[in-house]
Every structure is written in structure tokens, then in C-alpha cells.
Design an enzyme around this catalytic site. Sequence first.
Site, mmCIF file in Angstrom:
data_model
loop_
_atom_site.group_PDB
_atom_site.id
_atom_site.type_symbol
_atom_site.label_atom_id
_atom_site.label_comp_id
_atom_site.label_asym_id
_atom_site.label_seq_id
_atom_site.Cartn_x
_atom_site.Cartn_y
_atom_site.Cartn_z
ATOM 1 N N GLN A 318 0.874 -1.171 0.000
ATOM 2 C CA GLN A 318 0.000 0.000 0.000
ATOM 3 C C GLN A 318 0.908 1.217 0.000
ATOM 4 O O GLN A 318 2.076 1.129 0.363
ATOM 5 C CB GLN A 318 -0.911 -0.010 1.232
ATOM 6 C CG GLN A 318 -0.124 -0.082 2.527
ATOM 7 C CD GLN A 318 -0.947 -0.598 3.694
ATOM 8 O OE1 GLN A 318 -1.876 -1.368 3.523
ATOM 9 N NE2 GLN A 318 -0.602 -0.182 4.894
ATOM 10 N N ASP A 389 1.823 -8.041 5.099
ATOM 11 C CA ASP A 389 0.698 -7.380 5.758
ATOM 12 C C ASP A 389 -0.589 -7.597 4.948
ATOM 13 O O ASP A 389 -0.623 -7.323 3.738
ATOM 14 C CB ASP A 389 1.032 -5.888 5.858
ATOM 15 C CG ASP A 389 0.033 -5.113 6.711
ATOM 16 O OD1 ASP A 389 0.063 -5.266 7.942
ATOM 17 O OD2 ASP A 389 -0.780 -4.361 6.123
ATOM 18 N N ASN A 390 -1.630 -8.095 5.602
ATOM 19 C CA ASN A 390 -2.947 -8.223 4.969
ATOM 20 C C ASN A 390 -2.925 -8.877 3.586
ATOM 21 O O ASN A 390 -3.479 -8.324 2.617
ATOM 22 C CB ASN A 390 -3.596 -6.842 4.828
ATOM 23 C CG ASN A 390 -4.260 -6.411 6.124
ATOM 24 O OD1 ASN A 390 -4.666 -7.242 6.937
ATOM 25 N ND2 ASN A 390 -4.358 -5.108 6.310
ATOM 26 N N GLU A 418 0.182 -12.411 7.315
ATOM 27 C CA GLU A 418 -0.533 -11.736 8.398
ATOM 28 C C GLU A 418 -1.974 -11.533 7.952
ATOM 29 O O GLU A 418 -2.373 -10.447 7.549
ATOM 30 C CB GLU A 418 0.121 -10.397 8.745
ATOM 31 C CG GLU A 418 -0.449 -9.741 9.997
ATOM 32 C CD GLU A 418 -1.374 -8.555 9.765
ATOM 33 O OE1 GLU A 418 -1.873 -8.002 10.739
ATOM 34 O OE2 GLU A 418 -1.609 -8.162 8.593
ATOM 35 N N LYS A 529 2.383 2.805 16.658
ATOM 36 C CA LYS A 529 2.133 2.920 15.215
ATOM 37 C C LYS A 529 2.065 4.393 14.812
ATOM 38 O O LYS A 529 2.252 4.720 13.646
ATOM 39 C CB LYS A 529 0.808 2.233 14.836
ATOM 40 C CG LYS A 529 0.912 0.716 14.810
ATOM 41 C CD LYS A 529 -0.185 0.074 13.959
ATOM 42 C CE LYS A 529 -1.543 0.275 14.612
ATOM 43 N NZ LYS A 529 -2.607 -0.423 13.834
ATOM 44 N N TYR A 530 1.754 5.270 15.799
ATOM 45 C CA TYR A 530 1.537 6.681 15.465
ATOM 46 C C TYR A 530 2.465 7.626 16.208
ATOM 47 O O TYR A 530 2.352 8.826 16.060
ATOM 48 C CB TYR A 530 0.075 7.064 15.757
ATOM 49 C CG TYR A 530 -0.904 6.094 15.151
ATOM 50 C CD1 TYR A 530 -1.116 6.064 13.761
ATOM 51 C CD2 TYR A 530 -1.586 5.173 15.940
ATOM 52 C CE1 TYR A 530 -1.993 5.141 13.203
ATOM 53 C CE2 TYR A 530 -2.458 4.259 15.380
ATOM 54 C CZ TYR A 530 -2.657 4.240 14.015
ATOM 55 O OH TYR A 530 -3.518 3.331 13.456
#
Lengths: 654, 654
Positions: A318, A389-390, A418, A529-530
Site C-alpha cells: 500500500q 501485511d494483509n 498476516e 504505530k503513530y
Amino acid sequence: MGGPLSMRPRTFIQKVERSPDDPTGPRFCIEDIFPCIDGGRYAVKRIAGEPVEVWADIFRDGHDQIAAALRWRRDGETRWHSAPMVFHSNDRWSGSFTPTEPGWYVFEIEAWTDAYASWRKAILLKQQAGQDVGVDAEEGAALIAEMMAGDGEAEAALENFRATGDPALLTADALADAMRRSDMRPDLTRSIPIPLLAERERARFSSWYEMVPRSQSPVPGRHGTFDDCIKRVPEIAALGFDVLYLTPIHPIGKTNRKGKNNSLRAGPDDPGSFYAVGDASGGHDAVHSELGTIEDFRRLVEACKAHNMEVALDIAVQCSPDHPWLKEHPQWFKRRPDGSIKYAENPPKKYEDIVNPDFNAPDRIALWLALRDVILFWVRQGVEIFRIDNPHTKPLPFWEWLIREVHSQNPNVIFLAEAFTRPKLMKALAKLGFTQSYTYFTWRTTKAEVQEYLSELSRYPERDYFRPNFFVTTPDILPVQLQKGEPWLFKARAALAALLSSNYGIYNGFELIEHEPIPGREEYINSEKYELKHRDWNKAGNIASYLGTLNRLRHENSALQQTANLRFLGVEDSNLIAFLKQSADGANAIASVVALSREAREFWLHFGDLTVAGKPVRALADLKGGQRHMLEWGGVRLRIDPGVDPALIFRCET
Amino acid sequence: MGGPLSMRPRTFIQKVERSPDDPTGPRFCIEDIFPCIDGGRYAVKRIAGEPVEVWADIFRDGHDQIAAALRWRRDGETRWHSAPMVFHSNDRWSGSFTPTEPGWYVFEIEAWTDAYASWRKAILLKQQAGQDVGVDAEEGAALIAEMMAGDGEAEAALENFRATGDPALLTADALADAMRRSDMRPDLTRSIPIPLLAERERARFSSWYEMVPRSQSPVPGRHGTFDDCIKRVPEIAALGFDVLYLTPIHPIGKTNRKGKNNSLRAGPDDPGSFYAVGDASGGHDAVHSELGTIEDFRRLVEACKAHNMEVALDIAVQCSPDHPWLKEHPQWFKRRPDGSIKYAENPPKKYEDIVNPDFNAPDRIALWLALRDVILFWVRQGVEIFRIDNPHTKPLPFWEWLIREVHSQNPNVIFLAEAFTRPKLMKALAKLGFTQSYTYFTWRTTKAEVQEYLSELSRYPERDYFRPNFFVTTPDILPVQLQKGEPWLFKARAALAALLSSNYGIYNGFELIEHEPIPGREEYINSEKYELKHRDWNKAGNIASYLGTLNRLRHENSALQQTANLRFLGVEDSNLIAFLKQSADGANAIASVVALSREAREFWLHFGDLTVAGKPVRALADLKGGQRHMLEWGGVRLRIDPGVDPALIFRCET
């Protein structure tokens, strides 16, 4: 970079081998082949260097004697290897082979009529019944001459027979052995080809430590670097972890950057989510400048190798809206009627800081190649493990193609899926080639849930394609059960993960009993994560050494280095789980008991008539406490105090 | 006669539909399809006119809405029929279709992305969450225009939307229904094709009477004729049998003819074994002159039809040494080094009166065609049922080819496999196309044996390809159990056969309690395989009317007209077997109890919470005695006196 997109030969097609010229074949049925996933559509998974046992029903019409062989070759090689199969009973045969190197293989079963053995059996029966066998002997001589033309031993026997007329010369055991050298195999029938993926040992046995690189700075508020990570390698290696899994290390987009706690507005110092991959400086094949350079990253890879560890990278397909691909390959991103690119969403949820490339774009083949080349770029930097991821939100055929493409260049590469989604979709990803898979373990907390789930994962056919990797928590998942921050329960969950599954992992901070959720949700508050995070890795009450002991016992005991060898033991306490694992040769057998509730108590652990390598278990040696317990009446009385240690681990002695 | 040997298209190949031009497909997984035999290698068996339910796991990546359909066509036809499938849970879908005519079919599952439903679900969720959907509505309008170009209803909705801008016009239920008319099916993926053999009802439900035609003369010592057989048709039909199965009717060889009791020397009046097929007057397509002419045979066929019965012929692919083929096609028979042709043998056993054609002969294709033409010859004489002798000693691919060849000309033809051999080989014959199969029933005598065997035959996948035909005895098999000639046991075995299996049969003489064996063997002494037999069909003590009652109840109760609907009931007596069968619609449910030992006793038959068509069983109506028993406490107290009747048969009432 890795050459043009290649369409691999379709070795997965189940076919009936019946040549148009010969309507009378195939003579044999070769059925119920084990192991075999979905009729040969998907590869069976095994470890290079370990034997593969193959079983099948093999039969034809009539009363003739038959023979069978197993043959195999590595994908892309032309030479077949072969080994004879042996008959058991009820038309069931078996054979075995060992794929010596990691890679994709295919195996098949061959069956044919053993004309000589059939003739030999008949003539011996007739002789026993006192029947005249003169013509039978002549027939046998002709058969031997045809099957063994040019073979010295056979021709000598024939000459002898012609001189003496003694049929016994044609049925002698030595000649019967020699006849197996014949390459005449009438009615030769081949089974469907069955693909097999042999991987290196770490596919089966690995201990993951998930680290957020930017949080590894020893100075609060300073962005962590690869050098900070390198400094932590010795301590993590000393705890016995062997995979250092890094969350994404790429540049992070600025457009729609998320602020603390996933807020829509980022402050000027907010670092953004590392899942918003790419900015003007680079995308999936670049590193975030604040972490260091690609050379620094390579030093981290080397530092790990020096400690017998490996780096695993996190690949999320992404893009932040600032990713270079949006300018370089605008055709990979779908435009909306207003000219904008749609950001990722799962309505009504929105992910404003990322956009997804369009796997259906007319130019999709270039996109596939670019994604493959991202993996190959990191392989060239020394990375051989990727956590994807995903993967369940991208086309399944893409992964099937990608994994084989990467393996054609480096069969050591390990892929972890994942995918937290529906069970059949998770299994499908494992079938098409992912080495390991995330699981529902985090949400299986009661004895019944754990036993049922592990039984599903260790049964056939799941055991032959799905390798679970049990993570106790992840940056996205702080299960309700752990939100009270009880150290005994953190230990118990780690022990369950490490003892039930030969592949397991923790996410940094777990060893510090981090447990504060967003109220009412299964997510960490103030997630790194942020934002940047600073931790005292030696904080009082940490359970690092407990994890170190689990890892040491896993390394010392081969029984704990696989998952499908699991067998639950009887213990009459709904908050105690007991199970046994033993190595294939039976030399190592480990019994474990893990508590699911806090109170200390005594209990009986039942072994019944359980044997290890054919001998009854007579004693249990406590691998942590050192005591030795003798079994009496098929069991042993034990005491567990979860406040001290929620997991008992024993070596079974016979 | 039936045209040249044709190689049929290989519809049995499991393939992954991935065009070389489109490496990005197939997008869907279509897995775990039910029904499906060996990954689609063999046909599922069903009855024409009865619905076929199909289930599968259907899924793709991501969160899009999907749709699925079942499509099917008859083999050789090009037009597919289609029916939508419906979603249940856990990625499981189902659909159904009805093959209307007997024949070979193929069905497939199609899945595709439902682009409109996906868009509609997203915009509705966004509207619920109060999000702006202006661009989404534009996207939807474009999608509808693309998917429904030229559709009046859709274009009207679009025009309305363009005038008003109201997104609700694009998500209206009526439009959602109309969108299903679109033939745009993005990501269309097809499953493997699954073959299906639909047969006529008699494949599922038949009652066989095996008759040796030459023994049907009313005059002792006179060779029976087809006219003698015709005279017996009304009484056999009145007993409720619907298949009149004749042992071979062909000319019998004289060379090495067998005498009484299989002796090597035949006397001048010995008729020989009817399995020694062929003499100078003809082979497999001729009739034995003492039985009559082919016209006489056709009259027998017609006489049966007039009584709603059919003739079944016995086809043994073997030749007496006098069979015309030995002269006409010497290349079909293997010569030994001394110039002789080997007679049939299973060392050390010898069958001196027959020789086998060589299925491996270079000229084998001509042999195959000739054997096919034998079947087609008899089909032209009005025969549509064939009992094949020892099919397991001829190549399996031959039968697979033969059955499809015959069915391509007449799909009403039924084949019964007389293979008493190893279980997997018997199952293989059923898989490749035999309609019905002989079984081990004769040797399953205890309660445990019967229940275990019937459970195997009525489970999946066996129930979908193997249709048992339970014979109580055959000319070759007089089981030890019946050698004492106890009438109650003859009745019990007939009741078990007739009630457990919807296809069953008796061999003439069974109704007369014939039971004298060759001492120490399971064979009849003075077998009519080697001599003429004369019987008094009205002999005192015969059980013909008992068989007639069984057959009548089978005809009157649809629950008894299938086999896989079997379910055993609890009865605490190891010599009583109890079971229930109910029709698919639940309207007819029959409970039976059969005694395995002689003594009269009372017993409890347990129903527990068993329901029939959703309602608890409340009473049992005795279909032979007429009494009605009310259930109490989930069961009923019954009495059985095997000396009077070893089988109780009840209709369950709710």
C-alpha cells in the site's frame, strides 16, 4: 530486475495419463495418495533434509503381481530420482524420499505389472500342486530373455536351463533379485504429480521478536536508528530469539499523515504511521532517512547473522499518497469521477493516509513485477524472511505467482501471512505457498478453545500445509485477557505460544507487561504505530528472563521444534492444559502443563499407558526446577503455583 | 455395428483455469465441492428426475460482494443450463439442479464479483455513517451504465438520478433486483468440471430373480426353453420381482466340457457349464439352440415387459475353445510355446473349458469393439440390464470405455458388476460406471458385521458411486449359515437384503430352501451350473409368498426404495438388528427389526428423540400384522417370534 514475468508450467494439473494412441491404458488405479493437498492442486510442505513418507492405494485388475516406485525431482530439473515402494495390506503401499535442498519438488507414483514375479508365483504354485510345468518353464525362459537381454546373470541362468531343462534355475532367488534390474515395466501407470515445497528448518522452528525500529533509541524523544537496533541485538539474541522482525522501515508519507492514536490531524512532530509507505525520497525499496541508510540497514542484517538471528521485514502493499509510484505509474491507481484517487477503506472505516494500487489495472503485470522486485531488492540486502501485511486483501493468484517467482531465485525465503480473516481464506493463503501463518491463537483462551484449535491445526491435511505462528500480542492486538496486566498471565500466554507452536513471537513491550488499551477495544492506547516510544528494557517486573528460559528449552529439546506432534494429556482441571510432544525418533519427549487461572493447586497428570519410543513413561524430570517425579498408577501428582510459574515443563524418562 | 472406436473428450481432467494471457486469474477459490468423487476423476451417480444438491466453499480475497451459479449440461450437448447458488455461512454455498433424462452430465460452479452489490453495500454503510457520498454515487451511476447498457429499467433510474442527484434512486431494491440481469461477471472463475451419471429409477430400486433357463422345464430331464421361462413370468412378477436375470443363454462348448459337479469328464448327456460360452453355431451374440431361437428370446423379453419386468443378461467375457472367435480372430488369443492356447487359470486352479481373450493383444482394439457390439446386439433385442461376470479380471479402462460407449447409444442400460474381490477394486469398478455392484452381504451375518458394512456403504463418498445389490445366495455361493436349511433364517436373510438394500436379489431355488452344499465348501452340491435341474415351485414349505410380501412392502413404501437413507436404531439384543429408512420428503418412514437368532422374545425398540419430517414418532403401524403400537418413553415394547416371522416392519406415524 528479476527478468520478465514468466508463466510457470502447470505442474498442478490432475491428469489421467491416457495417450490418444492407447485407449487401453492406464491399467492401474493409484488412489488416496498421502500426503496430497486438494487433489494435488497445492504443494505439500516439508523441511529439506527430512524424509517424506508417501502412501497410496495401488491396484489393477486380475491376479498378477505388481510393483511400484516413488519418483521425484526438483522443479526445473529434468532428472527423476526413484525409490521402490513396498506393499503393506489392503492394496496399500508406501515409500519415502528426502528432498535434500530447499525448493519446489514434484513427486509421482509409478506402478507396473511384474511379469516375472507373476510367472514365478504361478509356476511355483503349480509345482506344489504336482502339475506339469514344462510349457510354463518355456514361457518363463522367453520372458526372462525378453526382459533381461544382455544381462550376464540372466543369460547364464537361461543357458543352464536350456542345457538341463530344470525350471528351478528360472525361479532361483538370486535370479528373482536380478530381474528387478529389468527396465521392462508393462502397463506402466503414473499417478497425478504432487507438488511439494521443501523449506529450510527455520520454516518449522522460529522464535520471533517484533521490534519497532524508531522506538529503539535509548534517548527519550529521539527517533531510533538502525544503530540503536544493532545495540539491542545481543540482548535479544541472548534471550533465544532468532528472528528480529522489524515493522516497516520505509519513508513515511506526509499527506493525510495520522497523528497520535490514529487521529486525522498530525502535529508537526508526529512521525506518522509506518504503514503509510513512501514519500518523495522513495517507496518500498527505500529506508526512512531518520533510521539511517541502506548501508546501516545492511549492518543490522550482519549484526543479526553474527548472533545467529535473521531480520524479517514487514511488506505492506500500500502507498502513502506521496509514494513515488503515484507519479511514476499513475495507471496503477484508479481515479474517481472527481479525479481523486480513492484512499483505502472498509466502509464505513477510512484509511486516509494510504491508497491501494489496483490489481485489476490494465497495466497490472508491470505492477506485479514491481512488487516482486521489491522483495528481490531486500533479498539482495540479505533479508530472507518477509512478513506480509494483509495478504488476504490482494488477489490470491498474485501471491501464488510471487512466492514461486522469489523461490525460483532464492528458495530460502520465508513468507509469513498476516491474515486475520475467515478460516478458509487463511488456509487458502497457506496452501498457495505462505511458509507460516498468523492464527486465532490470541483469541483462544479457554482450555476447550485451545484444545479444539490446536487439534484442527495439527490434523491432516492442515498439518501438511498450514504452519501456525503464535503471536501473543501484535501492535494491532492487545487481547482483553491481558488488559489487566497480570504478569502470571503474560507468562502463561507466552508459555502456551512457545510450547504449543514451534513458531511463535512476541511484540516488543510484551516483556514489560505493557497492557493499557484504548478503552473498550483490543488495541493499545498511545500505540507506537503513530508515535515514538521510549522504554526501559530493564524495568522492574519484566519477564524477559522467563521468555529466555522458554526459548532455551525450545532450543534444547527437538520435541518442541515442531507443532503437529502435539498430543493433549488428561488433567481433571478445566484451567490446566497439559500436553506431550515427542521427536520423530522418540528420543526427546516433553510434557508441559500450563495454568489458565491464578490459584495454586495440586493435580494428577495422567499418562495412562502412554509410551515414548515404545517404552512406558516412568518419570518426569522438571526442566526448570530440576526435581524428578516418578509416575505411579499411570500418572503423577504435581503442584502448580502460577504466581511463581504458570508453566511446568518436563522431560519424559522411560 | 456401433461405429468405430471413439476416444471421448477427457471431461474428467481437473484443471486450473488460468489462461496464458491472464496470469492474474482465477480470482476465486472454489473448494471442497460436494458431491465429488476423487477430485472429479469419476462420476457422481444420481437418478434422472431427482434433484442434485451441490455444495462448495466459494471465496476470493478482500471484502467485495460475490455471486455464484451452478451450471450443467448433458454430455455431448453444447448448451449449459444455469441456476443461482445461495450463501449459507463460513464461505459455504449451495445450489441444485435436476438432470431430467438418463445420461452422462457435467456440472461446474461459477463465481464472480458482484460489482454492483459491492458498491451498493459500501454507499449504504457510508450514508448510515453520515459520510458524503457524492463521488460514490457518480461511481455507481457509471457502473450501472456499464453493466446494464440498453436495459430500460436501469436507464430510467439513471436518467432520474441525473435529474435529481438522489443516490437513493441507484440503490432502490427494484434496481438491485434488475442488476442481476447483467451479464457482466468480473473475475469469473469456474470450478473443475464434475461428471455425473444420471440413471433411470431401476438403477436405485430393483428386485432381481435369478433364473437358470435350462432348468425351467416342467418335465424332469427335458432341457428348458425360453417358452418354459415365459410360462413362469406371471408367477415371478406376481411375487413382485422386476428383474428376471438369466444365466448365460449362449451355445456351450464341447471341448473339455465339464461334467456334473465340475468334473473334468462330461458324460454324453451332460449339458456343460453355461459359462463355457460358444460353439461352432455361435458365440456371445447367439442363443443355445435347445433354449430356442432369438425370436423366442425376444418373446421372453416382451412377456417380461408385459408384466413390468425386465430381462437381465449375464455377460461373461470368456470363450469355450469352440467359440467362433478362436477361428475368426486367432490373434485375440495368446499362444503358448507349444502352440496351444492357455485355458483360464488361477494357479493352481484350472478352468479347462474356457480360454480368455488377451486384452493386451496387438489387435485389442478390434476385440474391444467386438465386445461392445455384443452388448449393443442384446440392447437391440430389448435388453437393458447386464450382469457382468468377473469384471475385476479384465482391464478397468475397458469397462470405463465400454459403459460410456453403450450409454452414448442407450443411457438406459444398467450394468451390475459381479466382482467378489478386494474392497478397493470393487469400489473402483463402481466408480468407473457400473450401475450396481455385488457385495460382501452374503458373509456379513452378525449384527456388528451388518451394521459396520452398511455404515460403510451408506456413508459419503461411497453412497455417491456404489449402489449395492444384496444377493442372498448365487449359483456360486451357498453361505455356511444357510447350509442347515432353516426356513426362518432364509426368511431373515431375505428380509435383511430386501429392507437394508433397495437393490436385492435371489437365485432360483432359494424360495425352496435349497441348501445342500459340497461338504466343507460354500457351494451347492449338484449345481445346475453343470446339470439340468427340475424343481417343484409349489413344494411344501416354500417361502415364495414371504418374498412376495417383502416385495410388495418395498413397492408400497418409497422409504425402502433407496439405500443411503439407512439409520440404525437402538435395540439391546445382539441378535436383533433394527433400522429406520425415510423418504427424502419425510412422508414415508419405515422401521424394521430383523432377528438373527431363532428364539422368540420381547424387546424395547428405542426411538429417543428421533423425528420424522420434523415431528416425533408417536406410533408404529405393523405393515404385516396390522397392529398399532404407541411409543412411550421414547420407545416401544415389541415381541418377535422368528419361527413365525423373523422380520417386523412398521410404518412410523407422527
